[in-house]
Motif scaffolding. Structure first.
Motif, PDB file in Angstrom:
ATOM      1  N   MET A  67       0.822  -1.207   0.000  1.00 45.60           N
ATOM      2  CA  MET A  67       0.000   0.000   0.000  1.00 45.60           C
ATOM      3  C   MET A  67       0.856   1.256   0.000  1.00 45.60           C
ATOM      4  O   MET A  67       0.598   2.203  -0.749  1.00 45.60           O
ATOM      5  CB  MET A  67      -0.956   0.009   1.196  1.00 45.60           C
ATOM      6  N   MET A  71       0.528   3.578  -3.138  1.00 43.49           N
ATOM      7  CA  MET A  71      -0.437   4.652  -2.916  1.00 43.49           C
ATOM      8  C   MET A  71       0.113   5.808  -2.092  1.00 43.49           C
ATOM      9  O   MET A  71      -0.546   6.843  -1.961  1.00 43.49           O
ATOM     10  CB  MET A  71      -1.677   4.084  -2.222  1.00 43.49           C
ATOM     11  N   SER A 157     -10.409   2.424  -7.988  1.00 42.75           N
ATOM     12  CA  SER A 157     -10.515   1.739  -6.700  1.00 42.75           C
ATOM     13  C   SER A 157     -10.117   0.282  -6.837  1.00 42.75           C
ATOM     14  O   SER A 157      -9.295  -0.233  -6.061  1.00 42.75           O
ATOM     15  CB  SER A 157     -11.950   1.842  -6.167  1.00 42.75           C
ATOM     16  N   GLN A 158     -10.685  -0.402  -7.819  1.00 40.71           N
ATOM     17  CA  GLN A 158     -10.371  -1.811  -8.010  1.00 40.71           C
ATOM     18  C   GLN A 158      -8.899  -2.010  -8.352  1.00 40.71           C
ATOM     19  O   GLN A 158      -8.267  -2.966  -7.886  1.00 40.71           O
ATOM     20  CB  GLN A 158     -11.244  -2.411  -9.109  1.00 40.71           C
ATOM     21  N   MET A 160      -6.360  -0.218  -7.357  1.00 47.36           N
ATOM     22  CA  MET A 160      -5.545  -0.103  -6.145  1.00 47.36           C
ATOM     23  C   MET A 160      -5.740  -1.313  -5.236  1.00 47.36           C
ATOM     24  O   MET A 160      -4.779  -1.797  -4.626  1.00 47.36           O
ATOM     25  CB  MET A 160      -5.887   1.187  -5.402  1.00 47.36           C
ATOM     26  N   ILE A 161      -6.968  -1.796  -5.142  1.00 49.81           N
ATOM     27  CA  ILE A 161      -7.222  -2.986  -4.317  1.00 49.81           C
ATOM     28  C   ILE A 161      -6.437  -4.173  -4.853  1.00 49.81           C
ATOM     29  O   ILE A 161      -5.793  -4.913  -4.103  1.00 49.81           O
ATOM     30  CB  ILE A 161      -8.729  -3.297  -4.305  1.00 49.81           C
ATOM     31  N   CYS A 164      -2.796  -3.726  -3.995  1.00 51.19           N
ATOM     32  CA  CYS A 164      -2.457  -3.941  -2.589  1.00 51.19           C
ATOM     33  C   CYS A 164      -2.587  -5.400  -2.167  1.00 51.19           C
ATOM     34  O   CYS A 164      -2.079  -5.788  -1.103  1.00 51.19           O
ATOM     35  CB  CYS A 164      -3.343  -3.057  -1.707  1.00 51.19           C
ATOM     36  N   CYS A 177      -2.079  -0.608 -11.355  1.00 51.61           N
ATOM     37  CA  CYS A 177      -2.283   0.172 -10.132  1.00 51.61           C
ATOM     38  C   CYS A 177      -1.643   1.554 -10.258  1.00 51.61           C
ATOM     39  O   CYS A 177      -2.236   2.565  -9.872  1.00 51.61           O
ATOM     40  CB  CYS A 177      -1.717  -0.576  -8.930  1.00 51.61           C
ATOM     41  N   CYS A 180      -3.788   3.769 -12.235  1.00 50.43           N
ATOM     42  CA  CYS A 180      -4.951   4.212 -11.468  1.00 50.43           C
ATOM     43  C   CYS A 180      -4.589   5.343 -10.501  1.00 50.43           C
ATOM     44  O   CYS A 180      -5.335   6.330 -10.374  1.00 50.43           O
ATOM     45  CB  CYS A 180      -5.556   3.035 -10.710  1.00 50.43           C
ATOM     46  N   THR A 181      -3.463   5.231  -9.810  1.00 49.02           N
ATOM     47  CA  THR A 181      -3.079   6.290  -8.879  1.00 49.02           C
ATOM     48  C   THR A 181      -2.736   7.578  -9.628  1.00 49.02           C
ATOM     49  O   THR A 181      -2.990   8.676  -9.131  1.00 49.02           O
ATOM     50  CB  THR A 181      -1.910   5.859  -7.991  1.00 49.02           C
ATOM     51  N   LYS A 222      -6.431   8.583  -1.839  1.00 52.01           N
ATOM     52  CA  LYS A 222      -6.334   7.234  -2.432  1.00 52.01           C
ATOM     53  C   LYS A 222      -6.816   6.176  -1.448  1.00 52.01           C
ATOM     54  O   LYS A 222      -7.491   5.207  -1.848  1.00 52.01           O
ATOM     55  CB  LYS A 222      -4.892   6.964  -2.874  1.00 52.01           C
ATOM     56  N   SER A 226      -9.829   3.625  -2.132  1.00 52.56           N
ATOM     57  CA  SER A 226      -9.572   2.176  -2.137  1.00 52.56           C
ATOM     58  C   SER A 226     -10.540   1.428  -1.235  1.00 52.56           C
ATOM     59  O   SER A 226     -10.867   0.268  -1.489  1.00 52.56           O
ATOM     60  CB  SER A 226      -8.127   1.892  -1.710  1.00 52.56           C
TER      61      SER A 226
END
Length: 386
Positions: A67, A71, A157-158, A160-161, A164, A177, A180-181, A222, A226
């Motif tokens: 994470m 993030m 969101s997905q 980053m999930i 992580c 990821c 996405c960030t 973020k 997430s």
């Protein structure tokens, strides 16, 4: 590495349904090292409830954790005074009073608009067509990223999930990821002039007013995304699915003998949208008969705690009449979910009652579930009388 007994898992099977393996762990090795995850898992509710508070041993500070690397270092990856300072800065956006007096009306208006478009169609995928946009519109308001389209909020969101939970180190998942960030940072930059000129109740605005550095603001936005998109999305769709699978319990709610809040609390205990929380061992310690070494990785398995036989009779059964008080679905220690009041309002006060009152609502096909760190339905096809 800890000297806990070893339990091997099949990662694919664990992702498909972790509960049988977790039940075996609770019975045979409640604190166990899982080589496939590179972590020692705590699986019993009381152990998790106690140990999560021992931040001097089981630290949230994880500078090399997934994470933090993906993030930024958000407040969930800080302990003590540093954590509390950022939590206080964010509180005006997520307090129960702010939720009641400001966000609830926005949640309701967005849900009504989405539902009005769906009603004439007579069928939908509950995850994609209702739960996803309802959660995204709420999150756009809370974060302050109002120009981000709902599908993009869901995508980032997905992403980053997935990043992580990428303990296998898949480079494609990591690259996605990062994409996405970057999208989130671009939307933060887009909204900064507006919230600076006209401060509001959003997380972006209140953290800016509180004087947090931009690195912390970006990381915390973020973090909110997430957890604030997929978990309400999955809980909305999953709770309605569970009630449709148990029509007698849905009937009790419609008759006024139970509440939507009870249904949500039971679903969160039973299916645990937030399956675990990671920690880093900060110093040598022996607890529960296991000795931990510095830098060991620990997972507190909230999903397992919710089905602990010591607290819940027939824990694999969905039963909205049960006492869910012992459940720790939102955490138990200083990192108790800051967005709990907003999640409860969105799900139990708005999204569930609005959709579940559609006439002749019924399931229209299978609803596959997946995930162990985060768990939810991939799709829930439903139909109703248009």
């Amino acid at each position: 590495m800890s000297d806990a007994p070893v339990t091997h898992i099949d990662p694919a099977a664990f992702r498909a349904d972790p509960y049988p393996v977790l039940a075996r762990m609770r019975a045979e090795a409640p604190v166990t090292f899982v080589p496939e995850l590179g972590a020692t898992l705590f699986t019993r509710r009381d152990d998790i409830f106690t140990q999560e508070k021992r931040i001097e041993v089981f630290s949230s500070l994880q500078p090399d954790g997934l994470m933090t690397r993906l993030m930024g270092e958000n407040m969930m990856r800080k302990d003590g005074a540093d954590h509390q300072a950022e939590r206080r800065a964010l509180f005006p956006a997520l307090s129960p009073r702010t939720v009641r007096d400001h966000w609830l009306a926005e949640f309701s208006a967005a849900a009504e608009t989405i539902l009005a478009d769906l009603k004439p169609k007579g069928r939908c995928d509950l995850v994609r067509d209702y739960a996803m946009p309802v959660s995204a519109e709420a999150l756009k308001a809370i974060t302050g990223l109002r120009r981000m389209p709902a599908p993009e909020m869901d995508r980032v969101s997905q992403g980053m999930i997935d990043g992580c939970a990428n303990y296998a180190g898949d480079p494609a998942i990591e690259a996605h990821c990062h994409d996405c960030t970057a999208s989130i940072d671009a939307h933060i930059d887009m909204m900064l002039p507006e919230v600076t000129a006209r401060p509001d109740h959003s997380a972006l605005s209140v953290m800016r007013v509180a004087g947090l550095p931009m690195g912390s603001i970006r990381a915390n936005i973020k973090l909110i995304i997430s957890g604030g998109q997929n978990e309400p999305r999955d809980a909305i769709a999953g709770t309605i699915w569970a009630l449709l699978r148990h029509p007698d319990q849905l009937a009790r709610i419609h008759a006024g003998h139970a509440t939507w809040a009870q249904a949500f609390d039971e679903y969160a205990r039973w299916m645990s949208p937030i399956g675990m929380s990671p920690r880093r061992v900060a110093r040598v310690d022996t607890t529960c008969g296991v000795t931990f070494q510095p830098e060991d990785r620990v997972f507190f398995m909230f999903s397992s705690a919710g089905r602990d036989e010591a607290h819940f009779d027939a824990p694999d059964r969905f039963d909205i009449s049960r006492d869910t008080g012992p459940a720790i679905s939102f955490g138990a220690g200083p990192h108790f979910c800051a967005g709990a009041a907003a999640a409860r309002a969105l799900i139990a006060d708005v999204a569930l009652p609005a959709f579940a009152h559609l006439p002749d609502l019924a399931l229209d096909g299978p609803a596959p579930f997946a995930g162990w760190a985060f768990r939810g339905p991939l799709s829930v096809p439903v139909r109703w009388k248009a």
